[in-house]
Design a protein around this motif. Structure first.
Motif, short mmCIF file in Angstrom:
data_model
loop_
_atom_site.label_atom_id
_atom_site.label_comp_id
_atom_site.label_asym_id
_atom_site.label_seq_id
_atom_site.Cartn_x
_atom_site.Cartn_y
_atom_site.Cartn_z
N ILE A 25 -2.84 -3.57 -5.55
CA ILE A 25 -2.11 -3.60 -4.27
C ILE A 25 -2.03 -5.05 -3.77
O ILE A 25 -0.98 -5.50 -3.28
CB ILE A 25 -2.80 -2.70 -3.23
N ALA A 31 2.24 1.65 -3.44
CA ALA A 31 1.20 2.12 -4.35
C ALA A 31 0.97 3.62 -4.21
O ALA A 31 0.79 4.33 -5.21
CB ALA A 31 -0.10 1.37 -4.08
N TYR A 81 -7.24 -1.29 -5.87
CA TYR A 81 -7.11 -2.17 -4.70
C TYR A 81 -6.56 -3.54 -5.09
O TYR A 81 -5.69 -4.10 -4.41
CB TYR A 81 -8.49 -2.30 -4.06
N SER A 115 0.83 -1.21 0.00
CA SER A 115 0.00 0.00 0.00
C SER A 115 0.86 1.25 0.00
O SER A 115 0.55 2.24 -0.68
CB SER A 115 -0.92 0.00 1.23
N THR A 120 1.27 -7.35 -3.21
CA THR A 120 1.44 -8.08 -1.94
C THR A 120 1.84 -9.53 -2.20
O THR A 120 2.75 -10.06 -1.55
CB THR A 120 0.12 -8.06 -1.13
#
Length: 735
Positions: free
Chosen positions: A317, A301, A314, A298, A321
């Motif tokens: 992200i 990003a 989203y 995050s 991850t």
């Protein structure tokens, strides 16, 4: 911008030029100075030259040399010159009059007059690269013109293209009125693009840290007005984001993983700008939100959004991850994972099975091996869960050198594959094999180490440890550190080093360096003899022999201090970490830590009852009990590790005060939510303060839980004494 990333992006520029019709210029780059150097070395030699000798002289690999020789042969054949004469186990020669050799050299260095006929494999790769960059349909005629080949040849090649796409979960869609295009999920489109790029880079030999003449030519051509997919891409900024992620995660990625993340993010930015976003299952995304990797993603990003004026969705992200979780590292704290106990149990089972197959019981007590496997296992499981491919550049050499060990390790992965429901491929098995190979090398006795050696390796911890173990076995060396290429400058500021031994070419004037194969081949050993003194072995098991002699004839006041001191003097690591005492299972599962026929209506009641046992004995704080419950709610019923057996636990930082275990049998079995292993009738509770103190007891517990007789006995036991007697009887058997 780092040199490796620059080389990869320059290759993308080369692809862009090729797929926009500049075939002639690019082909002449393929057959220029590098080809001329190869040709000159062969023609100037009075005897046959081996491929390995050419690879060493030109700082390349045998595979890349063979590729170049094949291309030169195609060039010679097309221009009606004699081709190379290759004799197995002898080498390569070339016979032609001096004036012919001179003409060939001139043609090899010309930039305008080369004509090149691509093989089907190369045409297929060209077609894939063109179509993967297309948003809309493309006609077969346009594709033939782009490739400078006939319509019939393109149609024939498309059959092979369909096979490649199918293996990558993609489809070639044909429309009578429009043409063809590739369709499929965005993650598979990206993966296919990256795999195509990395394959081409490997063949071209562009992962070298030295800027080759070919790359210099590409750089000048890239200044043309032809657009490429990384125009205005701030790569140094992306690198800084990944470095910041390393800091937040308190880890160091291997060079290969680091640059892989940079390239992934660069491609993601380009795809986001084109409106092509990744889509991930909502529940999977939610499961990552509590991980520290999601927090780091995050953060990355948010920086990307500000720098590139984009909105990172989203799902993207979540995808970053996954790549952070699946990246190889040089250092990590595995206890930060909610699944740390399950991972340690699986690691212990792998160790036990391999040790039994090799008849090497000492491997089970090797803490370096255990921690190395554990560090690799966590990202490996995430890669397996999310279908992330891992490249192992030394896989074939591993299979040759460690053929028997490779098969044993592969057969021993059943516990992991049963836990995940998927099977590891050979690339992953190769890395696990390296960890065991390194451990087996350490079993060979050592002598006092002298030269201070810094080991540099770009592929990961397993490869680096294997190389270090081989060096310590063969030479009088002191391995001061094992690092990634990017850390050299930082380490040399405070660490004295006599020699750098590296698996890739580096630039370092301060300290002499030697490049070797990660497997440390015979030619590498001969080369290192110029710098290092060969090893003369001590008697086997000298540490154990000395310790037993002292125990027999002396009164010992402080056993742990004696073990630590002997280990330091004898330069051995065959003891526990810094002499820390590791309690046995029978020392933890005492009568006051066992309850039988406990009544509970739900899995929460089971955990609170077991937590009370640990808390009443001062082993945990109360928040540790809540953490055990919350872990199950967040992570699911993974704590049900076998049929009818659960192992509730939390992380050490959640309130563990001492290492401890508790065992409960239930009067009535309770469902925890595990489809495979419910209902639970036996619960074993674990609390640990670090990564190692509990390992010996955990290893014994695993053996106990694998015993079907124990489960039957526990279910029917009416008193603590029955369970204690069974545990003690197994302890006697192990002795």
């Amino acid at each position: 911008m780092s040199q490796l990333v620059r080389q990869i992006l320059l290759f993308y520029e080369w692809l862009s030029m090729l797929y926009n019709g500049n075939e002639k210029e690019v082909i002449c780059i393929t057959l220029n100075e590098m080809s001329a150097q190869l040709f000159q070395r062969i023609t100037s030699s009075n005897q046959a030259v081996t491929i390995s000798a050419l690879a060493e002289a030109l700082h390349s690999t045998p595979r890349q040399i063979r590729y170049k020789l094949d291309k030169i042969d195609e060039f010679l054949k097309y221009n009606k010159f004699p081709q190379f004469l290759r004799k197995p186990n002898v080498g390569i020669t070339y016979t032609a009059p001096p004036q012919v050799v001179e003409r060939i050299m001139q043609k090899l260095l010309e930039r305008e007059n080369h004509h090149y006929i691509a093989s089907q494999e190369e045409r297929v790769e060209m077609i894939l690269a063109v179509l993967l960059q297309q948003q809309n349909y493309m006609t077969i005629d346009d594709l033939g013109e782009r490739l400078k080949t006939s319509r019939s040849t393109v149609i024939k090649d498309l059959n092979k293209v369909r096979e490649v796409l199918k293996s990558n979960h993609l489809t070639l869609l044909s429309s009578t009125n429009h043409g063809i295009k590739i369709i499929g999920e965005e993650k598979y489109l990206r993966r296919a693009s990256i795999e195509l790029l990395m394959k081409s880079i490997e063949v071209q030999g562009m992962l070298s840290q030295e800027m080759s003449p070919m790359l210099k030519n590409i750089k000048t051509l890239s200044q043309s007005e032809i657009s490429n997919m990384f125009t205005n891409m701030n790569i140094p900024f992306i690198e800084s984001c990944v470095i910041e992620a390393e800091k937040q995660l308190e880890t160091t990625f291997s060079d290969e993983a680091f640059y892989g993340l940079v390239i992934h993010i660069a491609i993601a930015i380009k795809r986001i700008k084109l409106g092509r976003d990744i889509v991930m299952p909502y529940n999977e995304l939610k499961s990552y939100e509590t991980t520290k990797e999601f927090a780091a993603a995050s953060y990355v990003a948010s920086r990307l959004e500000a720098e590139f004026q984009i909105e990172v969705p989203y799902d993207e992200i979540g995808y970053i991850t996954i790549h952070l979780l699946g990246s190889n590292v040089y250092a990590a704290n595995s206890s930060s994972s909610e699944e740390w106990a399950a991972l340690q149990i699986i690691t212990g089972k792998i160790l036990e099975e391999v040790s039994e197959s090799l008849q090497q019981e000492s491997l089970i007590q090797d803490e370096h091996l255990f921690s190395g496997l554990l560090e690799h296992l966590r990202p490996a499981i995430y890669r397996l869960k999310n279908d992330l491919k891992l490249k192992n550049p030394v896989l074939e050499e591993i299979k040759v050198r460690y053929h028997h060990l490779f098969q044993i390790v592969k057969n021993s992965m059943a516990s992991v594959e049963g836990y995940i429901g998927k099977s590891f491929d050979d690339e992953e098995i190769g890395y696990f094999t390296l960890h065991f190979g390194a451990a087996l090398e350490k079993l060979k006795d050592k002598k006092e180490m002298e030269k201070r050696i810094l080991v540099v390796c770009s592929t990961g911890l397993g490869t680096a440890r294997l190389l270090s173990s081989r060096l310590q076995q063969l030479f009088q060396v002191n391995i001061v550190d094992v690092i990634a290429y990017r850390q050299i400058g930082q380490i040399l500021k405070y660490q004295e080093v006599d020699l750098i031994i590296t698996t890739l070419p580096i630039k370092c004037d301060a300290v002499p360096w030697v490049q070797v194969n990660p497997m440390l081949l015979d030619k590498d050993v001969e080369n290192l003899k110029k710098y290092l003194t060969q090893y003369h072995f001590q008697p086997k098991n000298i540490f154990i022999q000395t310790l037993r002699l002292i125990e027999e004839h002396c009164d010992i006041k402080n056993y742990d201090a004696l073990v630590t001191g002997l280990a330091k003097i004898l330069k051995t690591d065959n003891v526990g970490q810094k002499g820390v005492v590791q309690p046995l299972l029978r020392e933890l599962l005492t009568a006051d830590m066992i309850e039988v026929k406990v009544k509970a209506k739900s899995w929460e009641e089971v955990i609170y009852a077991g937590g009370k046992l640990l808390e009443d004995r001062g082993l945990i704080e109360h928040r540790y009990v809540d953490a055990m419950v919350n872990t199950v709610k967040k992570m699911g019923a993974y704590i049900v590790i076998a049929k009818g057996i659960a192992m509730p636990h939390a992380r050490p930082e959640d309130g563990a005060k001492k290492v401890g275990m508790a065992l409960m049998t239930l009067k009535n079995p309770v469902n925890f939510g595990s489809k495979e292993n419910d209902p639970v009738s036996v619960a074993v509770f674990l609390c640990a303060v670090d990564n190692t103190t509990h390992l010996k007891a955990l290893a014994e517990l695993m053996q106990l839980l694998d015993d079907e007789e124990f489960k039957t006995m526990a279910d029917t036991a009416s008193s603590k004494d029955e369970i204690l007697a069974y545990i003690n009887s197994k302890e006697v058997d192990r002795r």
